[in-house]
Every structure is written in structure tokens, then in C-alpha cells.
Design an enzyme around this catalytic site. Structure first.
Site, PDB file in Angstrom:
ATOM      1  N   CYS A 198       7.061  -2.041  12.020  1.00 25.01           N
ATOM      2  CA  CYS A 198       5.662  -1.858  11.670  1.00 25.01           C
ATOM      3  C   CYS A 198       4.715  -2.423  12.711  1.00 25.01           C
ATOM      4  O   CYS A 198       3.537  -2.128  12.702  1.00 25.01           O
ATOM      5  CB  CYS A 198       5.383  -2.525  10.324  1.00 25.01           C
ATOM      6  SG  CYS A 198       5.674  -4.306  10.353  1.00 25.01           S
ATOM      7  N   CYS A 201      12.475 -10.349   8.831  1.00 22.49           N
ATOM      8  CA  CYS A 201      11.151 -10.507   8.224  1.00 22.49           C
ATOM      9  C   CYS A 201      11.275 -10.821   6.736  1.00 22.49           C
ATOM     10  O   CYS A 201      10.575 -11.685   6.217  1.00 22.49           O
ATOM     11  CB  CYS A 201      10.336  -9.241   8.444  1.00 22.49           C
ATOM     12  SG  CYS A 201       8.755  -9.258   7.589  1.00 22.49           S
ATOM     13  N   GLY A 236       0.821  -1.208   0.000  1.00 22.69           N
ATOM     14  CA  GLY A 236       0.000   0.000   0.000  1.00 22.69           C
ATOM     15  C   GLY A 236       0.854   1.258   0.000  1.00 22.69           C
ATOM     16  O   GLY A 236       0.338   2.361   0.125  1.00 22.69           O
ATOM     17  N   VAL A 240       4.148   3.720  -1.701  1.00 30.60           N
ATOM     18  CA  VAL A 240       4.453   4.250  -3.024  1.00 30.60           C
ATOM     19  C   VAL A 240       5.363   3.304  -3.810  1.00 30.60           C
ATOM     20  O   VAL A 240       5.198   3.129  -5.026  1.00 30.60           O
ATOM     21  CB  VAL A 240       5.056   5.679  -2.921  1.00 30.60           C
ATOM     22  CG1 VAL A 240       6.303   5.693  -2.047  1.00 30.60           C
ATOM     23  CG2 VAL A 240       5.348   6.262  -4.283  1.00 30.60           C
TER      24      VAL A 240
END
Lengths: 356, 381
Positions: free
Chosen positions: A199, A102, A12, A14
Site C-alpha cells: 500500500c 505490518c 475503507g 469492503v
């Protein structure tokens, strides 16, 4: 002719949005996939990759590009492999880099497994790094051309078998170009703020997060100087990082820095920062992407933190799981256990591992 | 190339005849049915004709049909409207429902529990999702405000013994509501005997989305849950959606008039799918009832397969199907319906729903089975 299919990991943001657009323009049959990752529940989930807001944006981008878009759940894997590691590493005196972990253990692993299931070979992301597939079958991971956004560091622990299946469409362009071209294509992500690290913290900072999940294991203790004299108290070793200056709450006529964490005695060692001339340390789990043809001892550059500069280094036993690094420099960066060290030869990323 | 559509339980396309019947009411006869003038009267006639058509098909009087924005709103009106009314007039505060309802029922009931002090008791169901009548009968009493059970299950296709449930309720004079959104176009007979309220949504039977109705026995009172103008006998305020109501009536009429033709086709396709899937996929089990089943609905759990991944993979291969286990936001929670019929959480995650329609062909089914046999081995863990 059957067009080549590629899964694009979409967040989601850019970068991944434009990566999808670019691949579509290049004639790929693009499938957008978003991973639903675990996150601390929060009130304002703005700019967090897996919030419903981001999912909504990614879905809108995909429909604008007329590509299919799916969300795959990876909450449990992420919580188990990344969040637990994050907490345990801090309790163990380290400063982990969960983004690198991750990429290796969640993002690439799950998206490529999905590719296997769908019969799709390739995976693309919006990282600023270049991958060159050589004719002899070797792979070169190169820095992205945009120095300010360069991200080969966070990909340095991806194995060759992963990189072989990866394409990085943004490696040869700059962030500014990505934003401009996104605007030209009328992608709503063109002015979306860059995502932040970590995040999964929700509204918490990492200290609050650690307190919430490991309060009973975080114990205040003494701050000592390098001679062992007690000169203050700390709130718990996980709250400090090697090289840290702020937040020590000690009055001294010169700035004091965190030099070491004594896990056994629960002591924080602080001292003056003298210009060191050399240092030696080990890097474990070293992922060798390409072995240069030069001799055993060779001068490379090393990057020991995402935003730090490259410094020249001598690497010993390159090719084994644990490598030894010697840095002879006037300006040695802080060597922080748990962080990733990526080795370069010029633009070429040789590999990466975790500082012991 | 367009995907083959095998998800008619999610929604159906609008039938061309239905669409044609709706067209005059968008811009030609656009009046507000509540207006006094001729424009209004034309529109009013359209909705009252539609009401009569629906009433005739359902076997009730026109005043017993209340137009809503769809099945979900009909469920909300029936349950919330009845529960609040029953609490007021006879202090009944117990709601009986099943663990295999659509969320339009469960979330409404939960709100009544949290916000209005109702007690919610779940009626036991068997391993096909059918209400266990003996256990159910013992739960009935004067303190029950409403009983709501699903007619034909959206996830597992099972048809409930609604007549028997309704009879039991009527013996205790308890209002009985059934969510027939999924069932109306896909069961042989609709008998409103002893049913107090029944919900329907047009888009499940080739009508437009965004319109539905609630059948409500004349003498049963409900609180309005949408307040405003005096439309629908003061029970459901809001300007009528005239073209959609017209379309719903046309769709229901066509569906019921040709029921046996459609049903024969659906049943044939459905049974091809059920026998095909259980033959080619060794770990596949049918969920829900085999005998008492919506005629267009096939549902399975596939051992060792993630339903969400399966739906994605089938989509990529050109087949639009659905899974009860996950929604498009990537939520991994196994379906409560499947857990309620006794499946383990890991089995429940491997759910797959295939539902056929009027234009489904044998070739499409064969192609689907081929795609499934190709994809499942890759997905098995």
C-alpha cells in the site's frame, strides 16, 4: 447489560466495513479505528488504504453504521518497522512480505495498545480466516472458508496473546457474500475494488521505489549459469526474485529461471528448472500458535507464499525459534528467503515464520 | 447517551431565542434584499436592522459592518483585501503577523507571500502567546502594508494587548486587523479604538454557523476578494444570507447584554477545570496566559500523553473535548502555536483544550475531571 466493546480496524474497503456492520448487528459496541500509515506521495492514491479518499469512505461507513470513528497516526512506526525493513530485506537478497510484518508490528500492536488505553479487550478485522477460542484456553487459527480469499497465512505470525484478543467476523463467509450483504445494507464499499498489496508504494512499482530510496546500494552485475559462466548482465540483485523467469534478457533455447542470488559476488545465478524431488530449508522467528499433540516428526502442509498452494512437508524441531522444513514433492514451489512460511494441519494453522 | 460537550471554543449551539428570530426569514420573508419590491424591502430591512444592532453593540457606524460567510472569510477579506490595496496605492509589501494565528490568517498570509510577492515577518510573542510590544514597535515602518494579530487565542486562550498594538499601528498609520472570532463573546469590553478591522463569526457566540462580519473603519479601503453584485458596498458580493444575519445580530445582542452573567458562570467553570486538572494530573501545565485569558477557555499540555489519543479516550468515556495537536485526519504534527510559545514538540503533542458554555454544569465538570484522572494513567507512556 453492558455490551461488549470491540475496536474494528477499518481501511475503507469492503471487508473491514462489512466486518464492522456485522459486529454491530451482533450487538457489539463497535469503535472504528483507521491507522494512518506512511506512503510514498502519489498523484492518484485510488485504492490505497490510507489515502484521504479511503479515510473519507471509512468515515462515511462508520457514520452510516452509527459507530464512532477515529484515525490514529502510525506513519513513523510504519515507515520505521515496515518500509525500512522492506528496503533492507531487498538489499539483503530477500523478498519480504511487508503485509505480514505490518500486521504483527504495526496493525495489531498499535490497535491493541489503543484498546488497552481505551479499556477495550477485543480487536476485529476484515480478514478471511477463523479464530476459535477453545474452552481449555487454547486458540485455533483456521483458514477462511472462502478458498479464493483465505488469509490465515498473513496472520500466521501473530502471537497467541494477539490472537486471543482478536475476532474475525468474515472467516465463515465468502467474499461474494460480503459484497452481496454489503449491497443489501447499502454500504457504499460493496463494489469498491479489492486493495492491493504494498500500500505504501504510491505510483511507483517496487523497483522504482527501491531505486528512489537505495539507488547507491543497487549495483548491476553479472548473470551466471549454474557452472559459473557469465551469460549476461543484471540491473541489481534486488530487482530479481528466486523463481523469476521474465525480464532476464538472455536468449536461450529453454526458459531460464533465477535459481539463487550470490550477494557476495553480486551475481545472479540462473538455470533450467528441473523437477526437483526434495528440498530442505530453515524458517526463523517461528511463531507457534498451537502445538499439535502428535509426535516429533509429523507431516504437515506448508504454504510458502501468499498465493501458493499448500504442499506436504516434514517439520523438525517444531516449537523452537528456528524450524527445519523438508518437502518431498513432485512439484516443489520456489522457496524464497524473506517470504513467510505458514504451517498447516488441514485447516488449522500451526504457526508461521520467515524463510531463511 | 449523548456526550457531555466541553468544546464550546470549536462551536456553540444556536440559542433558542436566536433560532426563533431567524425563522420568519426562511420561507415567510424570504425576499432578496437587493430586490426593488416589497419582498425585497422586507428582507433588506431585516439585514439593515441587524447591521444597526451589531454596530450599536460594537460602537461603530452601520456602514462599517460588512457581512461575510464567517470569521474565515472576514479574515481573508481584511488581510488579502488590505494587502493588495496597500501594495497598489503605496507600494507597501510587508505583512506583520504573529506565529500564533489561526490558519485562516496564516494561510492567507502565506498565499500573499507566494503569489503576490509580499514579505511576511513574524512578530515575537512571549511564552503565553502575547505580542512583545517593544520588539513589535521596532518592526513598524512605512513599508508595512498590514498588521494582523489574533485577539483571543483559539488554542491557548491568551488575550493579546490589542489596544496597545492598535495604538502603535495608528501612530505609524498602518492598517491593523485583529481576528476576534474567538474573543468576541468571551472578553469583557470591546473597544474599536485604533482598530482598522476586526473579524467575527456568529457560531462562537450561540449564533448560526456560516455567517460572520468584518468591522472595517469607514475610511479604510480594501479590495473586494469576492466579486460580483454590489452588495455590502461593492466589497463583498453575493446574496445576503438573511436569516443567518438576523440570527447573528440577535446572538450578539443577547451575548453582550447578559455578558456579566454568562462570564461569571464561564469563569467559575473554567477555573474549576484549571485547578482540577493541574491538581489531579501531576504532569499537566496550563498553556497560555493565566490572567489575560478568554473566560470560557482552559488549555493544557499533559506530559507523556498523546493529545489525539486523549481526545479519543475522553470521547469514548462520554466527553467531547479537543486537542490542538491533531486533527481528525490523524495528522501528528505538533501545533505551531504551541511550538511558538516555546514548548518542545513532544510536550506540544500532549495538548488538551476544554472550553465551557452557558449550559455547562458543575456536575459535568466533576465528571470530566473524574474521567480524566481515570484515563491519563492508562495513556501515559
Amino acid at each position: 447489560m453492558q455490551r461488549k466493546s470491540v475496536i474494528v480496524g477499518m481501511s475503507g474497503g469492503v471487508d473491514s466495513s462489512y466486518a464492522a456492520a456485522l459486529l454491530k448487528q451482533q450487538g457489539y459496541s463497535v469503535i472504528g479505528v483507521m491507522l494512518n500509515l506512511w506512503t510514498e506521495p502519489s498523484q492518484s492514491s485510488e485504492n490505497r488504504c490510507c489515502s484521504l479518499d479511503s479515510q473519507y469512505v471509512a468515515r462515511r461507513i462508520a457514520s452510516k453504521l452509527d459507530i464512532p470513528f477515529y484515525v490514529i497516526d502510525a506513519k513513523e512506526e510504519f515507515r520505521h518497522s515496515i518500509v525500512e525493513m522492506f528496503i533492507n530485506d531487498y538489499l539483503d537478497g530477500k523478498t519480504p512480505n511487508p503485509c505480514v510484518a505490518c500486521n504483527l508490528k504495526v496493525r495489531w500492536k498499535i490497535l491493541l495498545e489503543m484498546g488497552d488505553k481505551l479499556g477495550i479487550e477485543l480487536l476485529a478485522t476484515g480478514h478471511y480466516a477463523r479464530i476459535i477460542h477453545l474452552e481449555n484456553g487454547h486458540i485455533h487459527l483456521l483458514k477462511g472458508v472462502d478458498n479464493t480469499k483465505e488469509q490465515s497465512y498473513v496472520l500466521s505470525m501473530l502471537g497467541v496473546e494477539y490472537l486471543n484478543r482478536t475476532i474475525l467476523p468474515l472467516g465463515s463467509i465468502t467474499k461474494e457474500q460480503v459484497r452481496n450483504k454489503s449491497r443489501d445494507l447499502d454500504l457504499q464499499t460493496h463494489n469498491r475494488p479489492d486493495s492491493q498489496d504494498l500500500c505504501f508504494l504510491g505510483d511507483l512499482d517496487y523497483r522504482q521505489f527501491l531505486l528512489k530510496y537505495a539507488k547507491d546500494k543497487i549495483i548491476p552485475g553479472e548473470i551466471v549459469d549454474e557452472g559459473g559462466h557469465v551469460i549476461g548482465m543484471h540491473d541489481g540483485l534486488p530487482f530479481y526474485t528466486i523463481g523469476q523467469r521474465k525480464g532476464l534478457r538472455i536468449a536461450f533455447n529453454q526458459p531460464l529461471y533465477v535459481m539463487a542470488k550470490d550477494q557476495c559476488k553480486n551475481r545472479l545465478v540462473v538455470g533450467l528448472k528441473f523437477a526437483k524431488k526434495n528440498t530442505e530449508f530453515l524458517v526463523k522467528n517461528f511463531n507457534l500458535i498451537i502445538k499439535p499433540s502428535e509426535g516429533r516428526y509429523h507431516t504437515y502442509n506448508i504454504k510458502v507464499r501468499y498465493k501458493s498452494r499448500d504442499v506436504p512437508a516434514i517439520i523438525h524441531n517444531l516449537g523452537s525459534d528456528i524450524i527445519k522444513v523438508t518437502i518431498n514433492s513432485d512439484n516443489i514451489p520456489d522457496i524464497v528467503p524473506g517470504q513467510v512460511a505458514a504451517i498447516y494441519s488441514g485447516e488449522l494453522c500451526i504457526g508461521g515464520g520467515i524463510i531463511v | 447517551m449523548k456526550n457531555v460537550y466541553l468544546d464550546y471554543s470549536a462551536t456553540t449551539p444556536i440559542d433558542p431565542d436566536v433560532l426563533e428570530s431567524m425563522m420568519p426569514y426562511f420561507s415567510e420573508d424570504f425576499g432578496n434584499p437587493s430586490s426593488i419590491h416589497k419582498h425585497g424591502q422586507t428582507a433588506e430591512r431585516a439585514i439593515e436592522d441587524s447591521r444597526e444592532t451589531i454596530a450599536r453593540i460594537m460602537g461603530c457606524t452601520p456602514s462599517e459592518i460588512i457581512f461575510t460567510s464567517g470569521g474565515t472569510e472576514a479574515n481573508n477579506l481584511a488581510i488579502r483585501g488590505t494587502a493588495l490595496e496597500q501594495k497598489l496605492i503605496r507600494k507597501a509589501t510587508k505583512i506583520l503577523t504573529t506565529p500564533v494565528e489561526h490558519e485562516a490568517v496564516t494561510k492567507t498570509v502565506n498565499q500573499l507571500l507566494y503569489l503576490h510577492g509580499f514579505e511576511v515577518n513574524l512578530i515575537p510573542v512571549d511564552n503565553t502567546g502575547k505580542v512583545l510590544l517593544d520588539e513589535f514597535a521596532e518592526m513598524l515602518g512605512p513599508d508595512v502594508a498590514i498588521v494582523s494579530t489574533i485577539f483571543g487565542n483559539n488554542e491557548i486562550g491568551t488575550i493579546n494587548p490589542v489596544e496597545k498594538i492598535a495604538t502603535l499601528c495608528s501612530e505609524y498609520q498602518i492598517p491593523f486587523h485583529t481576528d476576534a472570532v474567538q474573543a468576541l463573546g468571551y472578553i469583557k469590553q470591546i473597544s474599536l479604538n485604533n482598530i482598522t478591522m476586526l473579524s467575527a463569526g456568529a457560531h462562537k457566540f450561540y449564533g448560526p454557523k456560516g455567517v460572520g462580519f468584518l468591522y472595517k473603519q469607514k475610511l479604510h479601503n480594501v479590495f473586494a476578494t469576492n466579486t460580483g453584485g454590489s452588495q455590502e458596498n461593492n466589497i463583498r458580493a453575493g446574496t445576503h444570507n438573511v436569516p443567518y444575519i438576523v440570527g447573528m445580530a440577535a446572538a450578539l445582542e443577547k451575548t453582550r447584554l447578559n455578558y456579566s452573567v454568562y462570564a461569571d458562570h464561564y469563569t467559575w467553570m473554567r477555573d474549576m477545570i484549571i485547578s482540577g486538572v493541574t491538581t489531579i494530573i501531576p504532569g499537566a501545565k496550563v498553556t497560555g496566559s493565566v490572567g489575560d485569558r478568554l473566560c470560557n477557555h482552559a488549555s493544557f499540555v499533559l506530559n507523556g500523553v498523546d493529545g489525539n489519543e486523549l481526545v479519543i479516550a475522553l470521547d469514548v468515556l462520554g466527553y467531547s473535548c479537543s486537542s490542538g495537536s491533531a486533527c481528525k485526519t490523524g495528522n501528528p504534527e505538533p501545533s505551531g502555536v504551541l511550538l511558538a510559545i516555546g514548548l518542545t514538540p513532544s510536550d506540544a503533542k500532549g495538548s488538551l483544550r476544554i472550553s465551557v458554555g452557558r449550559s455547562t454544569t458543575e456536575e459535568e465538570v466533576v465528571g470530566f475531571l473524574k474521567a480524566l484522572s481515570q484515563i491519563v494513567p492508562r495513556l501515559e507512556k
